[in-house]
Design an enzyme around this catalytic site. Structure first.
Site, short mmCIF file in Angstrom:
data_model
loop_
_atom_site.label_atom_id
_atom_site.label_comp_id
_atom_site.label_asym_id
_atom_site.label_seq_id
_atom_site.Cartn_x
_atom_site.Cartn_y
_atom_site.Cartn_z
N HIS A 106 -2.72 3.21 -4.52
CA HIS A 106 -2.13 2.66 -3.29
C HIS A 106 -0.72 2.13 -3.53
O HIS A 106 -0.34 1.08 -3.01
CB HIS A 106 -3.03 1.55 -2.71
N GLU A 165 -9.88 2.57 -5.14
CA GLU A 165 -9.63 3.97 -4.83
C GLU A 165 -8.59 4.65 -5.71
O GLU A 165 -7.72 5.35 -5.22
CB GLU A 165 -9.23 4.11 -3.35
N ASP A 185 0.86 -1.18 0.00
CA ASP A 185 0.00 0.00 0.00
C ASP A 185 0.90 1.23 0.00
O ASP A 185 2.12 1.10 -0.03
CB ASP A 185 -0.96 -0.01 1.21
C1 TNX Z 1 -10.84 1.69 2.13
S1 TNX Z 1 -11.50 -1.17 1.34
C2 TNX Z 1 -9.73 1.07 1.59
C3 TNX Z 1 -8.52 0.92 2.41
C4 TNX Z 1 -8.67 1.58 3.75
C5 TNX Z 1 -10.05 1.28 4.31
C6 TNX Z 1 -10.27 1.81 5.68
C7 TNX Z 1 -10.54 -0.72 0.27
C8 TNX Z 1 -10.54 -1.53 -0.90
N1 TNX Z 1 -9.77 0.40 0.40
O1 TNX Z 1 -7.40 1.43 1.71
O2 TNX Z 1 -7.68 1.09 4.60
O3 TNX Z 1 -11.00 1.84 3.45
O4 TNX Z 1 -11.48 1.34 6.22
#
Ligand code: TNX
Length: 619
Positions: A272, A336, A197
């Site tokens: 990420h 994301e 990440d």
């Molecule tokens: C969303 S769930 C993210 C993570 C974060 C998390 C915190 C997901 C696929 N991505 O990068 O750690 O929320 O709840």
């Protein structure tokens, strides 16, 4: 704080306890079918354990467990005994060569006063052993008893997952094994290891040593919440880092495999990936820029650029990952991606035109499709977070639905397999377990035990065919706000036990009160003894409540076997030095007055619950 106003009639019991005996005999996750017998099997030093497959890994696991329990250590190979001469009294039989029709991963367990028999193949035998382990009541050295029963069991879903983010905070090999041990006890079979990440790259890749040399360390970490009214804006000025060598990964993979757990590695892409860019800036859309491993939480605007050079590196990385992890599924992230870096890049604009893509969303699906194709060509399948639906799903891709159920619904309607892991369904174990201000710092959200327990992973809008695409359920433990093993276990337990039941137990049998009141207290005492931390639930029957009336009865039960409930009625916060609850208490509230009853649960180990307050007011 939730304040239910209840009107008290004459005497208002706070908790009406199911005094009937537990139909599930204490087992978590509750089995498909349990028939209680009379009496018990007595394990003695003379008990013989007969096995038909002495070299099988489930047998080795059982032998190890028995040794630790101080029970019969030798496993006798059935081939070496003359069946005509021996009596089947006082034996435990592990039978893997039966012909009965048992469902995949299923088993049958029969316990009589004469003996015990488990029938199961592979994982089924292993799960039969897990159930037996939950039923054994240890006695003095070499002795134990097991209540008589006939159990037939198999899982509802084939993919029963637990995730762990080791990027935001690093957890060492010993902790990973402890985590896997817990998963095995609760019949979970897929460990989703989030290995990369923005805030850290955690797996050794021999061809790209800087990924760990540079990418596994950050200079400092955000203190407290990243955003919101309590955000500090401060960093801790302390380096944080760590990674797993390939040798350690192999060790974990075989440790998990001995427990019938597959390890699904995740290399999160294209976003990420700041830790990768810190090591190899040439993988970004702006190589002249300097990148440092992420120190704060949330999304970053810099990530991988979809150049051919980037793909070459990613294929190399995936090759080493696939060599380490035999998993059929390789998780490539996909979540994301805010597309900011791509929108700024001339290269990306040209690529979008050249490939006739609609926009940056199209570029995201181009990116994932290329990775999927590569992984596919190596005989594996990809899993991605539900964003991989945007711009079109790659053929064969499995979707992890995290932003509610909608991604899972859409993907299964398109004929793709899905794993349900929605934050809104109580599957985000980084969310708070209660609304009390005394909960430890968390990312927020609200995922109390009952919500996790009651999650329905098969949305009604899906028809029979589409429902088959739901492979199972997973809970995620993101660790932005979880820096220690103790806190990880606090967030995990007991919610993981509830999730195991969502995954395993037929819906018709699922019953929250039976789980929380009749089975959980014993399990919490067990894992406490085994050295795990966990959240001590408030006393059974206690919730923050305001009631009006004149006569009340308060009736409680400890949420952990062997724990004490301490209380005050003088408004003070209860401690270990306060009154001990031992029987229902009747209160009469004087006219115009009130009584404030505050209680906590304190386990034998000293672990304690948050307090609850019951306020009784005269009408
Ligand atoms: C969303 S769930 C993210 C993570 C974060 C998390 C915190 C997901 C696929 N991505 O990068 O750690 O929320 O709840």
């Amino acid at each position: 704080m939730k304040k239910a106003i209840l009107i008290a009639m004459l005497a208002m019991p706070m908790g009406v306890f199911a005094q009937k005996s537990d139909p599930n005999m204490g087992i978590i996750p509750a089995p498909v079918s349990v028939t209680k017998g009379k009496g018990e099997f007595k394990f003695t030093p003379e008990t013989i354990v007969l096995v038909d497959s002495p070299n099988h890994k489930a047998v080795k696991f059982f032998a190890d467990y028995m040794r630790k329990m101080g029970l019969a250590t030798a496993m006798t190979d059935m081939q070496t005994v003359d069946k005509k001469k021996m009596s089947l009294k006082n034996t435990v039989i592990l039978n893997m060569t039966f012909t009965d029709d048992i469902r995949p991963e299923g088993y049958e367990l029969r316990i009589t006063e004469d003996g015990v028999e488990i029938k199961g193949h592979g994982a089924g035998m292993f799960y039969g052993i897990q159930t037996l382990m939950q039923m054994i009541k240890p006695g003095s050295q070499g002795y134990a008893t097991i209540p008589c029963a006939a159990i037939r069991d198999f899982p509802r879903f084939g993919y029963r997952g637990m995730h762990l983010d080791v990027s935001r905070h690093f957890f060492d090999v010993d902790f990973i094994k402890k985590y896997i041990d817990l998963m095995a006890m609760y019949k979970l079979n897929n460990f989703h290891w989030h290995l990369s990440d923005d805030q850290g790259w955690r797996v050794e890749i021999k061809k790209y040593p800087k990924l760990t040399e540079v990418g596994s360390k950050r200079a400092q970490t955000r203190v407290g919440r990243e955003s919101g009214p309590t955000a500090t804006g401060v960093f801790d000025n302390m380096p944080h880092g760590g990674f797993y060598t390939q040798e350690q990964v192999n060790e974990i993979v075989s440790y998990a495999s001995a427990r019938y757990i597959n390890v699904v590695p995740e290399i999160d892409m294209p976003a990420h990936t700041l830790a990768m860019l810190a090591a190899y800036p040439e993988l970004s859309c702006d190589p002249a820029k300097t990148y440092k491993v992420g120190e704060k939480w949330g999304s970053y605007d810099d990530f991988l650029c979809p150049t051919e050079e980037t793909f070459k590196v990613l294929y190399d990385v995936l090759n080493e990952v696939m060599d380490m992890f035999p998993s059929k599924y390789i998780h490539i992230g996909g979540d994301e991606c805010n597309k900011v870096a791509w929108k700024r890049s001339q290269f990306c604009r040209d690529l979008i035109a050249e490939q006739k893509l609609m926009n940056e969303e199209g570029l995201q699906s181009y990116f994932i499709a290329k990775l999927a194709k590569y992984v596919h060509s190596q005989g594996r399948e990809i899993i991605g977070w539900d964003e991989i639906l945007e711009g079109g799903l790659a053929p064969g891709a499995v979707v992890m639905s995290w932003r509610g159920d909608k991604g899972g619904i859409a993907a299964s309607q398109l004929g793709h397999d899905v794993i349900m892991t929605p934050g809104s369904g109580g599957m985000y174990f980084d969310h708070a377990q209660s609304k009390s201000a005394m909960e430890p710092l968390s990312i927020g959200g609200f995922a109390p035990l009952e919500k996790t327990y009651n999650y329905n992973p098969v949305p009604e809008v899906l028809n029979k065919e589409q429902q088959k695409h739901v492979l199972g359920v997973q809970a995620n433990l993101w660790t932005e706000y979880i820096a220690t093993p103790g806190k990880a276990e606090y967030m995990l337990l007991p919610r993981m036990m509830a999730m195991s039941e969502v995954n395993w137990t037929p819906v018709q049998i699922r019953d929250y009160r039976n789980f929380a009141e009749q089975r959980l207290p014993h399990h919490l005492a067990m894992i406490d003894k085994a050295g795990y931390n966990y959240r001590v639930p408030v006393a059974i029957g206690a919730t923050d409540t305001v009631m009006s009336g004149d006569k009340f009865r308060i009736e409680l039960q400890p949420s952990v076997e062997g724990a004490k409930i301490h209380y005050t009625i003088d408004g003070a916060e209860p401690t270990e030095n306060d009154l001990v609850y031992s029987a229902p208490i009747d209160f009469t509230v004087p006219d115009g007055g009130n009584i404030v009853f505050k209680s906590i649960v304190v386990a034998a180990s000293g672990k304690r619950s948050i307090p609850t307050t019951i306020r009784m007011e005269s009408k």
